[in-house]
Scaffold this motif. Structure first.
Motif, PDB file in Angstrom:
ATOM      1  N   MET A   4      -0.373  23.563   0.273  1.00 35.49           N
ATOM      2  CA  MET A   4      -0.319  22.254  -0.365  1.00 35.49           C
ATOM      3  C   MET A   4       0.548  21.352   0.500  1.00 35.49           C
ATOM      4  N   SER A   5       0.191  20.093   0.599  1.00 35.95           N
ATOM      5  CA  SER A   5       1.000  19.109   1.287  1.00 35.95           C
ATOM      6  C   SER A   5       1.367  18.032   0.281  1.00 35.95           C
ATOM      7  N   MET A   6       2.633  17.795   0.115  1.00 33.37           N
ATOM      8  CA  MET A   6       3.079  16.807  -0.852  1.00 33.37           C
ATOM      9  C   MET A   6       2.978  15.389  -0.281  1.00 33.37           C
ATOM     10  N   GLU A   7       2.889  15.253   1.036  1.00 37.37           N
ATOM     11  CA  GLU A   7       2.917  13.948   1.669  1.00 37.37           C
ATOM     12  C   GLU A   7       1.529  13.349   1.878  1.00 37.37           C
ATOM     13  N   VAL A   8       0.535  14.159   2.033  1.00 41.71           N
ATOM     14  CA  VAL A   8      -0.795  13.687   2.375  1.00 41.71           C
ATOM     15  C   VAL A   8      -1.772  14.117   1.292  1.00 41.71           C
ATOM     16  N   PRO A   9      -2.531  13.176   0.757  1.00 42.43           N
ATOM     17  CA  PRO A   9      -3.508  13.578  -0.245  1.00 42.43           C
ATOM     18  C   PRO A   9      -4.519  14.545   0.359  1.00 42.43           C
ATOM     19  N   VAL A  10      -4.843  15.562  -0.370  1.00 38.04           N
ATOM     20  CA  VAL A  10      -5.837  16.530   0.077  1.00 38.04           C
ATOM     21  C   VAL A  10      -7.071  16.350  -0.798  1.00 38.04           C
ATOM     22  N   GLY A  11      -7.963  17.285  -0.741  1.00 37.10           N
ATOM     23  CA  GLY A  11      -9.187  17.171  -1.527  1.00 37.10           C
ATOM     24  C   GLY A  11      -8.916  17.150  -3.021  1.00 37.10           C
ATOM     25  N   GLU A  12      -9.939  16.868  -3.776  1.00 32.80           N
ATOM     26  CA  GLU A  12      -9.797  16.793  -5.227  1.00 32.80           C
ATOM     27  C   GLU A  12      -9.321  18.099  -5.828  1.00 32.80           C
ATOM     28  N   THR A  13      -9.578  19.193  -5.165  1.00 25.98           N
ATOM     29  CA  THR A  13      -9.152  20.500  -5.682  1.00 25.98           C
ATOM     30  C   THR A  13      -7.709  20.811  -5.304  1.00 25.98           C
ATOM     31  N   GLY A  14      -7.083  19.972  -4.477  1.00 24.90           N
ATOM     32  CA  GLY A  14      -5.727  20.235  -4.028  1.00 24.90           C
ATOM     33  C   GLY A  14      -5.664  21.146  -2.818  1.00 24.90           C
ATOM     34  N   GLU A  15      -6.804  21.529  -2.293  1.00 23.00           N
ATOM     35  CA  GLU A  15      -6.857  22.427  -1.141  1.00 23.00           C
ATOM     36  C   GLU A  15      -6.975  21.616   0.150  1.00 23.00           C
ATOM     37  N   LEU A  16      -6.454  22.196   1.218  1.00 22.43           N
ATOM     38  CA  LEU A  16      -6.612  21.589   2.532  1.00 22.43           C
ATOM     39  C   LEU A  16      -8.035  21.794   3.020  1.00 22.43           C
ATOM     40  N   PRO A  17      -8.479  20.924   3.910  1.00 20.40           N
ATOM     41  CA  PRO A  17      -9.782  21.176   4.539  1.00 20.40           C
ATOM     42  C   PRO A  17      -9.762  22.528   5.255  1.00 20.40           C
ATOM     43  N   GLU A  18     -10.913  23.170   5.304  1.00 17.00           N
ATOM     44  CA  GLU A  18     -11.034  24.508   5.887  1.00 17.00           C
ATOM     45  C   GLU A  18     -10.540  24.539   7.337  1.00 17.00           C
ATOM     46  N   TYR A  19     -10.866  23.526   8.126  1.00 16.31           N
ATOM     47  CA  TYR A  19     -10.413  23.500   9.522  1.00 16.31           C
ATOM     48  C   TYR A  19      -8.890  23.450   9.593  1.00 16.31           C
ATOM     49  N   ALA A  20      -8.280  22.659   8.734  1.00 19.41           N
ATOM     50  CA  ALA A  20      -6.819  22.571   8.718  1.00 19.41           C
ATOM     51  C   ALA A  20      -6.205  23.920   8.371  1.00 19.41           C
ATOM     52  N   GLU A  21      -6.773  24.611   7.414  1.00 21.87           N
ATOM     53  CA  GLU A  21      -6.293  25.949   7.052  1.00 21.87           C
ATOM     54  C   GLU A  21      -6.329  26.872   8.262  1.00 21.87           C
ATOM     55  N   ARG A  22      -7.423  26.817   9.004  1.00 19.39           N
ATOM     56  CA  ARG A  22      -7.581  27.692  10.164  1.00 19.39           C
ATOM     57  C   ARG A  22      -6.552  27.368  11.242  1.00 19.39           C
ATOM     58  N   VAL A  23      -6.338  26.069  11.505  1.00 18.77           N
ATOM     59  CA  VAL A  23      -5.347  25.660  12.509  1.00 18.77           C
ATOM     60  C   VAL A  23      -3.954  26.140  12.095  1.00 18.77           C
ATOM     61  N   LEU A  24      -3.605  25.924  10.840  1.00 19.64           N
ATOM     62  CA  LEU A  24      -2.278  26.306  10.362  1.00 19.64           C
ATOM     63  C   LEU A  24      -2.095  27.822  10.359  1.00 19.64           C
ATOM     64  N   ASP A  25      -3.168  28.562  10.113  1.00 20.65           N
ATOM     65  CA  ASP A  25      -3.090  30.025  10.189  1.00 20.65           C
ATOM     66  C   ASP A  25      -2.769  30.477  11.615  1.00 20.65           C
ATOM     67  N   VAL A  26      -3.372  29.816  12.609  1.00 21.53           N
ATOM     68  CA  VAL A  26      -3.067  30.158  14.003  1.00 21.53           C
ATOM     69  C   VAL A  26      -1.603  29.832  14.291  1.00 21.53           C
ATOM     70  N   ALA A  27      -1.150  28.644  13.881  1.00 19.07           N
ATOM     71  CA  ALA A  27       0.252  28.268  14.107  1.00 19.07           C
ATOM     72  C   ALA A  27       1.196  29.284  13.475  1.00 19.07           C
ATOM     73  N   ASP A  28       0.875  29.738  12.273  1.00 22.67           N
ATOM     74  CA  ASP A  28       1.706  30.742  11.594  1.00 22.67           C
ATOM     75  C   ASP A  28       1.767  32.052  12.367  1.00 22.67           C
ATOM     76  N   GLY A  29       0.724  32.355  13.133  1.00 17.95           N
ATOM     77  CA  GLY A  29       0.660  33.615  13.865  1.00 17.95           C
ATOM     78  C   GLY A  29       1.335  33.605  15.224  1.00 17.95           C
ATOM     79  N   ILE A  30       1.766  32.445  15.684  1.00 18.24           N
ATOM     80  CA  ILE A  30       2.426  32.368  16.991  1.00 18.24           C
ATOM     81  C   ILE A  30       3.818  32.981  16.847  1.00 18.24           C
TER      82      ILE A  30
END
Length: 121
Positions: A4-30
């Motif tokens: 969840m991001s409190m600063e940027v509106p996300v989709g109506e479901t409150g979830e990040l876009p799928e591509y963003a999830e994937r990018v952030l997962d890679v960043a978490d793995g570094i």
């Protein structure tokens, strides 16, 4: 579980876009003390490019170790240099000093030593 991001509106479901999830997962793995470039992340995903990864990090990167996704020349993220530098020093990320600190010269990341290829630590 989605981020969840409190600063940027996300989709109506409150979830990040799928591509963003994937990018952030890679960043978490570094691993600590290592970095990947925006282009490295896009290449690892096999999708998008450096600009798309940079946009994701700008919008949603606060929930991930954003300082580990960097420019290919090793310069520190403008506007966040000192915060990033604190993280790099704490994690032991290899840096290249550019001049006397007293003169305001900030180091760059030593990309040859700090760059992670995603396969080993």
């Amino acid at each position: 579980m989605g981020r969840m991001s409190m600063e940027v509106p996300v989709g109506e479901t409150g979830e990040l876009p799928e591509y963003a999830e994937r990018v952030l997962d890679v960043a978490d793995g570094i691993p600590s003390g290592r970095v990947m470039t925006y282009g490295d992340v896009a290449e690892w995903l096999g999708d998008g490019g450096p600009r798309q990864v940079g946009r994701v990090m700008a919008l949603y990167g606060g929930t991930a170790p954003w300082w580990r996704v960097v420019r290919s020349d090793g310069t520190l993220l403008p506007g966040h240099e000192l915060r990033a530098l604190d993280h790099y020093r704490e994690e032991g990320t290899p840096l290249r000093e550019r001049g006397p600190a007293a003169e305001g010269h900030l180091p760059r990341i030593d990309m040859r030593r700090a760059r992670w290829d995603g396969t080993h630590t």
